[in-house]
Design a protein around this motif. Structure first.
Motif: not given
Length: 271
Positions: A170-194
């Motif tokens: 939230x502190x970075x405002x609308x810039x957050x949306x690009x990362x939220x969208x990217x985390x919907x790519x197959x395997x990306x969020x799991x890779x980050x959480x790993x």
């Protein structure tokens, strides 16, 4: 560009003067190379060549399925191998969050590859371990690790239109949306959480004193790292050292305070 290293393919975004001193930029979770976009113009104007790397789990060609592939040893070796593939013997290293953790590992275990280190938000690992032992408040700050390591973390973070991710950023405002969208790519969020799932204290307990010139950038509104860890980082740097403390800034320094961060990076590099 795509850089082949260690049997994987990493996306590396290079820019700036072709003959400039190289700067390796290492992002954290849940971001990617774009978290440094706001400081790049200042670095390029100073004559620096930048290489912003999408790390293991984030580059589409570097998402191994095995959690054990995401240890600090592995992700640090990735950075070294990318430098090798680029033909860069030594680089200035700038890292935020997990990228700072990799930066500390590079400076401590591969000092010959690091000209200077600017570590953002995350302090020297041994200082953080100390703070965890003596400050219950620091333990509370890192309680989210348990959530991120849970096998249901992906569902929790993406539930209700990724509400948890949006609240984090939230502190970075609308810039957050690009990362939220990217985390919907197959395997990306799991890779980050790993990165969280593979992490153990033993992976950093052997890290010693840093001898390369180092700046640690900390912010007083950081919900992850408290004052004790920030101050005790000084104990673990024997090279030229500076602590830059920012007031009223959260954990997301590169996007919330890019001008001040660029000043700190350029001062450390000496240009």
């Amino acid at each position: 560009m795509e850089v082949k290293a260690r049997g994987l393919v990493f996306d590396v975004h290079e820019s700036g003067p072709a003959d400039g001193e190289p700067v390796l930029l290492l992002h954290g979770f849940p971001q990617d190379h774009r978290e440094f976009d706001l400081i790049l113009p200042r670095l390029h104007a100073a004559g620096l060549r930048t290489y912003a790397m999408d790390q293991r789990g984030y580059s589409p060609g570097a998402r191994p399925a095995d959690v054990a592939a995401y240890t600090m040893t592995s992700v640090t070796a990735d950075a070294v191998a990318v430098l090798d593939s680029l033909g860069i013997e030594k680089a200035h290293v700038v890292g935020h969050d997990w990228g700072a953790q990799v930066g500390w590992q590079l400076a401590g275990r591969h000092p010959g590859r690091v000209r200077t280190l600017t570590a953002i938000s995350v302090p020297h690992p041994r200082a953080l371990l100390l703070a965890l032992r003596v400050r219950p408040s620091q333990q509370a700050r890192l309680a989210y690790f348990g959530v991120f390591r849970n096998r249901r973390a992906e569902k929790l973070l993406l539930a209700q239109h990724a509400l948890a991710l949006r609240l984090m950023l939230r502190p970075i405002g609308m810039r957050a949306e690009q990362y939220v969208a990217a985390m919907r790519e197959p395997g990306r969020l799991t890779g980050g959480l790993n990165w969280y799932r593979a992490f153990t204290a033993e992976q950093i307990s052997g890290l010693g004193v840093i001898n390369v010139p180092t700046t640690y950038v900390w912010s007083d509104k950081d919900g992850v790292v408290g004052l004790t860890a920030a101050l005790r980082t000084r104990d673990w740097v024997q090279g030229d050292y500076q602590l830059v403390a920012m007031r009223g800034v959260s954990h997301w320094i590169p996007e919330q305070a890019p001008r001040e961060l660029a000043d700190a990076v350029l001062a450390r590099i000496g240009v």
